[in-house]
Design a protein around this motif. Sequence first.
Motif, mmCIF file in Angstrom:
data_model
loop_
_atom_site.group_PDB
_atom_site.id
_atom_site.type_symbol
_atom_site.label_atom_id
_atom_site.label_comp_id
_atom_site.label_asym_id
_atom_site.label_seq_id
_atom_site.Cartn_x
_atom_site.Cartn_y
_atom_site.Cartn_z
ATOM 1 N N VAL A 633 0.830 -1.211 0.000
ATOM 2 C CA VAL A 633 0.000 0.000 0.000
ATOM 3 C C VAL A 633 0.862 1.257 0.000
ATOM 4 C CG1 VAL A 633 -1.778 1.281 1.238
ATOM 5 C CG2 VAL A 633 -1.903 -1.217 1.114
ATOM 6 N N VAL A 634 1.888 1.310 0.863
ATOM 7 C CA VAL A 634 2.688 2.539 0.945
ATOM 8 C C VAL A 634 3.487 2.771 -0.329
ATOM 9 C CG1 VAL A 634 2.813 2.423 3.470
ATOM 10 C CG2 VAL A 634 4.656 1.436 2.112
ATOM 11 N N ARG A 635 3.844 1.675 -1.020
ATOM 12 C CA ARG A 635 4.514 1.862 -2.303
ATOM 13 C C ARG A 635 3.556 2.434 -3.325
ATOM 14 N NH1 ARG A 635 8.235 -3.689 -2.572
ATOM 15 N NH2 ARG A 635 10.105 -2.747 -1.599
ATOM 16 N N SER A 636 2.300 1.961 -3.298
ATOM 17 C CA SER A 636 1.303 2.507 -4.218
ATOM 18 C C SER A 636 1.041 3.977 -3.917
ATOM 19 C CB SER A 636 0.000 1.709 -4.111
ATOM 20 O OG SER A 636 0.207 0.363 -4.493
ATOM 21 N N ALA A 637 1.073 4.327 -2.613
ATOM 22 C CA ALA A 637 0.825 5.716 -2.219
ATOM 23 C C ALA A 637 2.080 6.578 -2.319
ATOM 24 C CB ALA A 637 0.288 5.758 -0.790
ATOM 25 N N ARG A 638 3.224 5.968 -2.694
ATOM 26 C CA ARG A 638 4.491 6.666 -2.854
ATOM 27 C C ARG A 638 4.933 7.357 -1.556
ATOM 28 N NH1 ARG A 638 3.989 9.323 -8.970
ATOM 29 N NH2 ARG A 638 3.625 7.330 -10.053
ATOM 30 N N LEU A 639 4.839 6.601 -0.474
ATOM 31 C CA LEU A 639 5.277 7.092 0.840
ATOM 32 C C LEU A 639 6.678 6.541 1.100
ATOM 33 C CD1 LEU A 639 1.935 6.432 2.764
ATOM 34 C CD2 LEU A 639 2.713 8.595 1.775
ATOM 35 N N ALA A 640 7.673 7.227 0.568
ATOM 36 C CA ALA A 640 9.040 6.685 0.580
ATOM 37 C C ALA A 640 9.583 6.533 1.997
ATOM 38 C CB ALA A 640 9.958 7.593 -0.235
ATOM 39 N N ALA A 641 9.392 7.537 2.848
ATOM 40 C CA ALA A 641 9.924 7.448 4.211
ATOM 41 C C ALA A 641 9.262 6.307 4.975
ATOM 42 C CB ALA A 641 9.720 8.766 4.949
ATOM 43 N N THR A 642 7.956 6.172 4.800
ATOM 44 C CA THR A 642 7.246 5.091 5.483
ATOM 45 C C THR A 642 7.668 3.735 4.929
ATOM 46 O OG1 THR A 642 5.377 6.601 5.739
ATOM 47 C CG2 THR A 642 4.961 4.273 6.169
ATOM 48 N N GLU A 643 7.959 3.673 3.641
ATOM 49 C CA GLU A 643 8.437 2.419 3.051
ATOM 50 C C GLU A 643 9.704 1.940 3.762
ATOM 51 O OE1 GLU A 643 10.176 0.634 -1.186
ATOM 52 O OE2 GLU A 643 9.164 2.588 -1.147
ATOM 53 N N ALA A 644 10.591 2.876 4.090
ATOM 54 C CA ALA A 644 11.817 2.490 4.798
ATOM 55 C C ALA A 644 11.497 1.900 6.163
ATOM 56 C CB ALA A 644 12.731 3.709 4.948
ATOM 57 N N TYR A 645 10.551 2.499 6.883
ATOM 58 C CA TYR A 645 10.192 1.988 8.208
ATOM 59 C C TYR A 645 9.512 0.630 8.105
ATOM 60 C CZ TYR A 645 11.447 6.293 10.630
ATOM 61 O OH TYR A 645 12.146 7.348 11.171
ATOM 62 N N VAL A 646 8.679 0.454 7.082
ATOM 63 C CA VAL A 646 8.007 -0.841 6.907
ATOM 64 C C VAL A 646 9.038 -1.920 6.565
ATOM 65 C CG1 VAL A 646 6.315 -2.132 5.557
ATOM 66 C CG2 VAL A 646 5.823 0.217 6.251
ATOM 67 N N LEU A 647 9.966 -1.598 5.672
ATOM 68 C CA LEU A 647 11.015 -2.565 5.335
ATOM 69 C C LEU A 647 11.853 -2.915 6.566
ATOM 70 C CD1 LEU A 647 12.215 -1.172 1.889
ATOM 71 C CD2 LEU A 647 11.296 -3.474 2.306
ATOM 72 N N ASN A 648 12.114 -1.927 7.397
ATOM 73 C CA ASN A 648 12.867 -2.190 8.621
ATOM 74 C C ASN A 648 12.101 -3.150 9.535
ATOM 75 O OD1 ASN A 648 15.008 -1.706 10.595
ATOM 76 N ND2 ASN A 648 13.462 -0.554 11.715
ATOM 77 N N LEU A 649 10.773 -2.954 9.650
ATOM 78 C CA LEU A 649 9.966 -3.856 10.467
ATOM 79 C C LEU A 649 9.957 -5.261 9.861
ATOM 80 C CD1 LEU A 649 8.057 -4.391 12.816
ATOM 81 C CD2 LEU A 649 6.174 -3.515 11.398
ATOM 82 N N ILE A 650 9.837 -5.353 8.551
ATOM 83 C CA ILE A 650 9.888 -6.662 7.888
ATOM 84 C C ILE A 650 11.227 -7.336 8.181
ATOM 85 C CG2 ILE A 650 10.055 -7.765 5.621
ATOM 86 C CD1 ILE A 650 7.935 -5.757 4.634
#
Length: 777
Positions: A633-650
């Motif tokens: 979802v965050v990639r679709s919404a182009r939320l780059a900073a949040t993508e980093a945090y999600v990847l870190n959680l993964i």
Amino acid sequence: MSAGTGDAGEEGRSLGTLLRAWRNRALLTQDQLADRAGINVRTIRRLEGDAVERPRSASLRMLAEALELDPREQEALAAAARAELGPPTEGSTGREPEPAASEPTATPQQLPVGVSGFAGRADSLAELDRQLDPGAEGTRICIVSGTAGVGKTSLALHWAHRARGRFEDGELYLNLQGFGPARDAVEPRDALTAFLEAMGVPPQRIPEDLPVRAALYRTTLADKRVLVVLDNARDVEQVRWLLPGGPHCTVIVTSRRQLSGLIAEEGAGLITLDVLPQAESRELLARRLGRQRVEADPEATDEIITACARLPLALAIAAGRAVTSPAVPLSALAADLRRAGGDLGGLATADSATSLRVVLARSYDVLPEDVARLFRLLAVHPGPDLTAAAAASLAGVDPARVRQLLDALLDAHLVTEVTHGRYACHDLLRAFARELVDETEQSAQRRAAARRVVEHYLHTTYEAALRLYVPAEWLEPLDPAPPGVRAERLAEHRQALAWFQAEHAVLTAVLRQAMSDGLYAQVVRLVSTFQFWLLRQGHRQEHLDCLHVALEAAGRTGDRRAQAAAHRWLVPVAAERGDLEQAYSHFRQAAAFAREAGDLTEEGFALFDIALACAQAGRMEEALRHARAALDVVRSARLAATEAYVLNLISWCRCALGDYGRALESGEKALAIATELGDKSGQGHTLDTLGNIHHHRGDVEDAIAHYRRALTSCRDLGHRYDEAEILLRLGDSLHAAGRPTEAVHSWHLSLTILDELGHQSADELRARLRDHGPAPI
């Protein structure tokens, strides 16, 4: 034979009572007696407090000699000690050893600066000395009561500064704001929080329940010598929760009421202040204006005193006018005061022909219009104080100009600079300003000023949150600031941290006012920025309270996006409190509102927050599933900073599940994004995760390198809890690398922070350290 000579009248008296009586008879303080007897003063304090302790025979003998007791008195002393404490132990006749060091606590020194030019009140000061005699039993409480402006606070602070040497454990002070607007009065739970933090109790250890919080306060002060000044109390209930229970504390309460409940139930003393005598009124003016000027025109001086009804605050304001106009004779000022009339909000003085309102009005009337307008508008600000920048937004004027206006108000004694760059009004001055703003400003103008205040703090908190490296996409978007709003510009994160610390109480008051004024959208946005500082500073309960306020405000807006945000903010908080079911409830509501709003961003945030909640609960497979959904979802919404945090959680979840290769891949992607965006907070968290992965892979040297980089990031940003966690894991890797001395050092650094924060994991780490020896020097 006089009292205290060991006759039948002494039989049955306690050891502490006998010692106090004989010491007072000998005209000795506890310190003087300790010095004369060669005994530690704390021993004397414990004995006089009837502490259950077995004194040495030598100690009792030295006390008897120092007090010059006759044989019968010496026997009475020994008998009281045997009856209460058992047989005294034998020992050397040297000084008593110092008691074992207790847990380190703060020594607060919160007394404001005393009033310059304090005059008179000799009888009241002597009565305070008598009522607050350190030889009296139990907690000593004195109420200083009288009409507004009579000098209650001045007297209390003057005495407190004079007696502060008695209180080795510090002084606590709080203005309870009992006679401002009802919503401004300090609640007991907030006062207890302030006092506990001042005594060194971490915010996380302060209980939510009011009686339990009060019990912790009493426990913290139980064995301490602390002066507590409760200024401007509203009623008995506001004060009673704040009374310490220890035998060595002293409390001064100032109030416009007598607080008879404290007198009847707590045995409090009472000093009621009247207006100053004529001679003391003249002395006050002489100290403010110079003795030569006062003595040069004694008739005018006496007329000013009469016009001011000998009320200290009115006299001070009149003196201020004279100081700012040195060429104007005192007779002219006296004539101005004589022509005035009226009262202030029903607080009439003893002389019905003159009153405080007259003095305030005359001071106000000579102000230029733009200065007068700022004074009126101060009543719109929720307090307790404000900066020049906030005053500029309040009045809608240029910051450089508002400093000139504030200087003019300072010269007229209509505002006070409570600390450098922060201004406040006495309660009576605020009441006067409130009357003026109601009479002078139209309701639309008052509402516009109140809106500018809220927008000022909203836009400044937004700026401050960005300086704390909160990603902009995590913050509620702001509309352009209304005309006249002068948000503060903060250059870097340390300045932002300092700003939040200074404005903490103001922001809480602004939230309340914004809710009261129906500015619900601004409330949600203000919480969205304020919450990050609260969370990182450990104000867990206040953070939760703000989130609930935001939830209510969002519901009143009817804005589905705001409702989604308010619910999702509560998801990880519920999990942290051990209620994953409630976390899921908030998640489902957040997701539903996000879908209704068609807001992909909020949907991605909700998935990320429920993934965090599951990870906190140790349900890693579940957390990984939600995090992967959030990533799409965050990639679709182009939320780059949040993508980093999600990847870190993964990455973290995969490491916990033993999938180290894919965990490393996700973590390195997260670090690359955070680095490209300049997100220092995100870089620190991801470096910590990568260190954890390398440690579990057995690459301990790589783990150590990543942990050290993460540690530098967290220290630079002031993230104390994250620093403690990284130090703990760094110690694990150092130990695995065969470097035990460095490992123990790292663990001890972690323990120090965890103890400061009052975190529950401190005891577990302390137990581990017992197996590894003392901290290296």
